[in-house]
Design an enzyme around this catalytic site. Structure first.
Site, PDB file in Angstrom:
ATOM      1  N   CYS A 231     -16.579  -2.107  -4.284  1.00 33.75           N
ATOM      2  CA  CYS A 231     -15.523  -3.502  -4.788  1.00 33.75           C
ATOM      3  C   CYS A 231     -15.887  -4.996  -3.540  1.00 33.75           C
ATOM      4  CB  CYS A 231     -14.069  -3.559  -4.362  1.00 33.75           C
ATOM      5  SG  CYS A 231     -13.183  -2.779  -2.881  1.00 33.75           S
TER       6      CYS A 231
ATOM      7  N   ARG B  43      -2.478 -10.841  -4.512  1.00 38.96           N
ATOM      8  CA  ARG B  43      -2.361  -9.366  -4.469  1.00 38.96           C
ATOM      9  C   ARG B  43      -1.699  -8.701  -3.023  1.00 38.96           C
ATOM     10  NH1 ARG B  43      -7.969  -7.559  -3.654  1.00 38.96           N
ATOM     11  NH2 ARG B  43      -6.632  -5.815  -3.800  1.00 38.96           N
TER      12      ARG B  43
ATOM     13  N   ASP C  33      -7.320  -2.885   8.459  1.00 39.12           N
ATOM     14  CA  ASP C  33      -6.958  -4.065   6.916  1.00 39.12           C
ATOM     15  C   ASP C  33      -6.533  -5.030   8.557  1.00 39.12           C
ATOM     16  OD1 ASP C  33      -7.189  -2.967   5.096  1.00 39.12           O
ATOM     17  OD2 ASP C  33      -4.819  -1.722   4.580  1.00 39.12           O
TER      18      ASP C  33
ATOM     19  N   ASN D  80       0.835  -1.167   0.021  1.00 38.61           N
ATOM     20  CA  ASN D  80      -0.275   0.120  -0.186  1.00 38.61           C
ATOM     21  C   ASN D  80       1.146   1.342  -0.071  1.00 38.61           C
ATOM     22  OD1 ASN D  80      -2.328  -1.568  -0.329  1.00 38.61           O
ATOM     23  ND2 ASN D  80      -2.787  -1.730   1.826  1.00 38.61           N
TER      24      ASN D  80
ATOM     25  N   ILE E 161     -14.481   1.603   9.397  1.00 36.63           N
ATOM     26  CA  ILE E 161     -14.094   2.551   8.851  1.00 36.63           C
ATOM     27  C   ILE E 161     -14.433   1.572   6.718  1.00 36.63           C
ATOM     28  CG2 ILE E 161     -12.069   2.816   6.985  1.00 36.63           C
ATOM     29  CD1 ILE E 161     -11.731   4.344   9.446  1.00 36.63           C
TER      30      ILE E 161
ATOM     31  N   ARG F 292     -16.998   2.599  -1.591  1.00 36.77           N
ATOM     32  CA  ARG F 292     -15.946   3.225  -1.450  1.00 36.77           C
ATOM     33  C   ARG F 292     -15.434   4.124  -2.709  1.00 36.77           C
ATOM     34  NH1 ARG F 292     -11.084  -0.782  -1.284  1.00 36.77           N
ATOM     35  NH2 ARG F 292      -9.444   0.660  -0.988  1.00 36.77           N
ATOM     36  N   PRO F 293     -16.376   5.066  -2.141  1.00 37.23           N
ATOM     37  CA  PRO F 293     -16.622   6.720  -3.226  1.00 37.23           C
ATOM     38  C   PRO F 293     -15.201   7.016  -3.493  1.00 37.23           C
ATOM     39  CG  PRO F 293     -17.360   6.630  -1.099  1.00 37.23           C
ATOM     40  CD  PRO F 293     -16.867   5.649  -0.824  1.00 37.23           C
ATOM     41  N   VAL F 294     -15.336   7.943  -4.291  1.00 34.79           N
ATOM     42  CA  VAL F 294     -14.248   9.052  -5.023  1.00 34.79           C
ATOM     43  C   VAL F 294     -14.256  10.351  -5.278  1.00 34.79           C
ATOM     44  CG1 VAL F 294     -11.959   6.765  -5.750  1.00 34.79           C
ATOM     45  CG2 VAL F 294     -13.773   8.110  -6.762  1.00 34.79           C
ATOM     46  N   ASP F 295     -15.498  10.678  -3.742  1.00 36.09           N
ATOM     47  CA  ASP F 295     -15.354  12.049  -3.559  1.00 36.09           C
ATOM     48  C   ASP F 295     -14.861  13.344  -3.435  1.00 36.09           C
ATOM     49  OD1 ASP F 295     -16.269  10.361  -1.639  1.00 36.09           O
ATOM     50  OD2 ASP F 295     -17.295  12.098  -0.283  1.00 36.09           O
TER      51      ASP F 295
ATOM     52  N   ARG G 190      -7.952  -0.255  -7.256  1.00 34.49           N
ATOM     53  CA  ARG G 190      -8.468   0.681  -6.887  1.00 34.49           C
ATOM     54  C   ARG G 190      -7.675   1.193  -6.538  1.00 34.49           C
ATOM     55  NH1 ARG G 190     -13.353   1.965  -5.621  1.00 34.49           N
ATOM     56  NH2 ARG G 190     -12.366   3.305  -4.407  1.00 34.49           N
TER      57      ARG G 190
HETATM   58  N1  EPU Z   1     -14.136   7.069   1.426  1.00 26.26           N
HETATM   59  C1  EPU Z   1     -15.172   8.182   0.795  1.00 26.26           C
HETATM   60  N2  EPU Z   1     -14.421   8.863   0.271  1.00 26.26           N
HETATM   61  C2  EPU Z   1     -13.488   8.706  -0.346  1.00 26.26           C
HETATM   62  C3  EPU Z   1     -13.421   8.270  -0.040  1.00 26.26           C
HETATM   63  C4  EPU Z   1     -13.171   7.334   0.736  1.00 26.26           C
HETATM   64  O1  EPU Z   1     -15.952   8.595   1.759  1.00 26.26           O
HETATM   65  O2  EPU Z   1     -13.702   9.699  -1.768  1.00 26.26           O
HETATM   66  C5  EPU Z   1     -14.356   6.780   2.275  1.00 26.26           C
HETATM   67  C6  EPU Z   1     -14.401   4.830   1.861  1.00 26.26           C
HETATM   68  O3  EPU Z   1     -15.715   4.208   1.903  1.00 26.26           O
HETATM   69  C7  EPU Z   1     -14.130   4.543   3.381  1.00 26.26           C
HETATM   70  C8  EPU Z   1     -13.059   5.616   4.094  1.00 26.26           C
HETATM   71  O4  EPU Z   1     -13.591   6.675   3.767  1.00 26.26           O
HETATM   72  O5  EPU Z   1     -14.383   4.730   4.521  1.00 26.26           O
HETATM   73  C9  EPU Z   1     -12.022   5.310   4.259  1.00 26.26           C
HETATM   74  O6  EPU Z   1     -11.040   5.060   2.482  1.00 26.26           O
HETATM   75  P1  EPU Z   1      -9.923   4.997   2.172  1.00 26.26           P
HETATM   76  O7  EPU Z   1      -9.588   6.552   1.185  1.00 26.26           O
HETATM   77  O8  EPU Z   1      -8.944   5.571   3.010  1.00 26.26           O
HETATM   78  O9  EPU Z   1      -9.128   3.570   1.556  1.00 26.26           O
HETATM   79  P2  EPU Z   1      -8.224   3.549   0.685  1.00 26.26           P
HETATM   80  O10 EPU Z   1      -7.361   4.892   0.503  1.00 26.26           O
HETATM   81  O11 EPU Z   1      -9.025   3.678  -0.755  1.00 26.26           O
HETATM   82  C10 EPU Z   1      -6.317   2.139   1.562  1.00 26.26           C
HETATM   83  C11 EPU Z   1      -5.333   0.722   1.252  1.00 26.26           C
HETATM   84  C12 EPU Z   1      -7.206  -0.129   1.645  1.00 26.26           C
HETATM   85  C13 EPU Z   1      -7.251  -0.077   3.288  1.00 26.26           C
HETATM   86  C14 EPU Z   1      -7.634   1.788   3.512  1.00 26.26           C
HETATM   87  C15 EPU Z   1      -8.222   2.269   4.765  1.00 26.26           C
HETATM   88  C16 EPU Z   1      -4.884   0.558  -0.423  1.00 26.26           C
HETATM   89  C17 EPU Z   1      -3.736   0.375  -1.843  1.00 26.26           C
HETATM   90  N3  EPU Z   1      -5.079   1.166   0.042  1.00 26.26           N
HETATM   91  O12 EPU Z   1      -7.615   2.515   0.721  1.00 26.26           O
HETATM   92  O13 EPU Z   1      -5.723  -1.496   1.947  1.00 26.26           O
HETATM   93  O14 EPU Z   1      -8.513  -0.527   3.748  1.00 26.26           O
HETATM   94  O15 EPU Z   1      -6.698   2.933   2.693  1.00 26.26           O
HETATM   95  O16 EPU Z   1      -7.015   2.067   5.674  1.00 26.26           O
HETATM   96  O17 EPU Z   1      -4.192   1.717   0.251  1.00 26.26           O
HETATM   97  C18 EPU Z   1      -6.109  -3.870   1.427  1.00 26.26           C
HETATM   98  O18 EPU Z   1      -4.532  -3.261   1.572  1.00 26.26           O
HETATM   99  O19 EPU Z   1      -6.257  -4.825   1.737  1.00 26.26           O
HETATM  100  C19 EPU Z   1      -6.957  -2.387   1.591  1.00 26.26           C
HETATM  101  C20 EPU Z   1      -8.031  -2.352   1.231  1.00 26.26           C
END
Ligand code: EPU
Length: 452
Positions: free
Chosen positions: A124, A426, A334, A23, A356, A129-132, A100
């Site tokens: 997923c 993965r 995680d 990550n 989370i 998992r939104p990206v807003d 993602r």
């Molecule tokens: N969220 C939003 N809006 C956004 C982005 C996120 O509401 O625009 C929410 C998500 O739905 C979630 C929370 O915020 O409820 C945290 O999500 P985050 O964006 O931090 O997750 P991520 O960055 O997509 C990374 C890791 C994940 C890990 C999470 C939380 C990587 C590649 N992925 O994901 O790792 O669970 O942070 O620590 O770094 C894994 O390795 O198995 C994995 C899923």
């Protein structure tokens, strides 16, 4: 699809070296898009997600060369990357949907090329998992963002007919479930090339963000405060090349700690990022696991520590635990599934709450098939410890849930068949071989062999 056949009941013992962090490495690879000079990353694990990012960067005009290490105990291989063609900026759905972390290409590509088209990742197995928040952050830096045919189209408006730059701004990265990790990485990376200063409020404090900031600083970026909820980035006009060693994988380390705990084993982990695992180690200690990691060492040494995990509780069982997932430095989502596997065999009732990704419970039904006593109420699972689990065929369509099932299989009576281990591949390099080296009875059966 390959599967693992695990005959449980062996107490694991021995030593292993923790690999470089998946990550941390994934967003760091996208830093290549911020410069035309070579970016070299060391200790990059040989994993399916890394290969997907390799392929994606190739499609985005980068040359990418990975030299894997043959030594199972090496922390990883060397990734040499360079952006040589900056005209293609489309991260296609076919690649993005497999991983993602592809969204991390958006900020760097936009900042350097002035435009980026990245497919929206979609949901997923662990939730929506939104990206807003990523989009809001980049918009605050002056990007013009629209959606078309499932793709995010981001542009920096032109100024007087010339290519413009992003502009520093105050950006808030908090959402209903805490800060976003990859969103913070995206905005921080984009802000390095913006005009003026960006302040990221409610930034993710995860160690992978600190590592990413250190990489960017080594490339010439001016960043302060990474690891705290306020990151300040003073934009520069250009970044240069870098040769950088990726931090060790805290989730891999935490998973092997659970492997020691669930088998009553005794493992010594080298290159262990103990400093980033305090909440997890605290939970294991509460359960009766002994952890020795030189707690008086300076922080930098604690990121690559030697850590002994000993769980032989003479004549007894581990104690139950309470764990609630939180953003770092809280207990990480995680490791929720893996800790639950350990709790299944504790002497009493454990309470595990997921804050989370509130639907991240794919392992619950599968653990139940192995005789675990689990009661889910919304985001909370009550785990009523049982004296033993029984082997069964199981499957989970999520990386960490699959790791949880492998752990359960290591402790269960009889044979556990974990199907579709490509999810494990993965995030865990050669997990079967590494577990075997510690004494486990684990065999990978390839699809071809299974069909005979
Ligand atoms: N969220 C939003 N809006 C956004 C982005 C996120 O509401 O625009 C929410 C998500 O739905 C979630 C929370 O915020 O409820 C945290 O999500 P985050 O964006 O931090 O997750 P991520 O960055 O997509 C990374 C890791 C994940 C890990 C999470 C939380 C990587 C590649 N992925 O994901 O790792 O669970 O942070 O620590 O770094 C894994 O390795 O198995 C994995 C899923």
């Amino acid at each position: 699809m390959d599967r693992f056949d695990i005959r449980g009941g062996v107490r694991l013992a021995g030593e292993l070296t923790i690999k470089g962090s998946k990550n941390a490495a994934l967003p760091m690879m996208t830093a290549t898009l911020l410069t035309s000079e070579p970016v070299i990353l060391r200790d990059v694990p040989d994993l399916a997600d890394i290969r997907n990012m390799h392929r994606l960067l190739g499609e985005l005009g980068c040359t990418v060369e990975y030299t894997a290490s043959d030594d199972i105990e090496a922390p990883g291989g060397v990734m040499r990357m360079q952006a040589t063609d900056e005209t293609i900026s489309h991260a296609r759905y076919e690649v993005v949907r497999t991983m993602r972390a592809s969204i991390s290409t958006l900020g760097p590509m936009l900042a350097r090329r002035g435009a980026a088209r990245v497919s929206l990742p979609g949901g997923c197995a662990i939730g929506e998992r939104p990206v807003d928040l990523h989009l809001r952050g980049l918009t605050a830096l002056g990007a013009d963002i629209t959606l078309d045919s499932g793709d995010i189209i981001a542009r920096i408006p032109r100024v007087g007919g010339k290519r413009g730059r992003l502009r520093g701004a105050r950006v808030f990265m908090g959402g209903p479930f805490g800060s976003t990790v990859l969103g913070t990485a995206n905005v921080m990376a984009a802000a390095t090339l913006a005009e003026g200063t960006t302040v990221i409020e409610c930034a993710a404090c995860e160690p992978e963000i600190v590592d990413m900031a250190n990489l960017l600083i080594a490339m010439g970026a001016r960043i302060e405060g990474a690891g705290s909820p306020r990151i300040t980035v003073h934009g520069v006009s250009e970044l240069g090349g870098v040769d950088y060693r990726v931090m060790p994988d805290r989730i891999e380390a935490g998973t092997y700690m659970c492997a020691a705990a669930i088998t009553g084993g005794d493992l010594t982990l080298h290159n262990c990022p103990a400093d980033s695992l305090m909440a997890h180690m605290d939970r294991l200690q509460q359960m009766g696991v002994t952890l020795q990691y030189g707690s008086n060492l300076p922080t930098a040494d604690l990121m690559r520590a030697r850590c002994r995990v000993c769980a032989s509780v003479p004549g007894g069982r581990l104690l139950p635990v309470e764990a609630t997932t939180q953003p770092h430095p809280g207990f990480p989502t995680d490791l929720q599934a893996q800790l639950m596997a350990v709790a299944c065999l504790a002497d009493g009732n454990s309470v595990i709450t997921e804050r989370i990704f509130t639907e991240r419970f794919l392992h619950v039904a599968e653990l139940s098939r192995m005789g675990a006593q689990l009661y889910r109420q919304g985001p909370t699972v009550i785990v009523s410890g049982v004296p033993r689990l029984k082997g069964a065929p199981v499957m989970a369509s999520d990386l960490r849930a699959s790791a949880c099932l492998v752990l359960a299989g290591l402790a269960a009576e009889g044979t556990t068949v974990v199907n579709r281990v490509y999810h494990l591949d993965r995030g865990y390099e050669r997990m079967d071989e590494r577990l075997r080296a510690l004494g486990a009875d684990v065999v990978r059966v390839s699809e071809k062999e299974a069909a005979v």
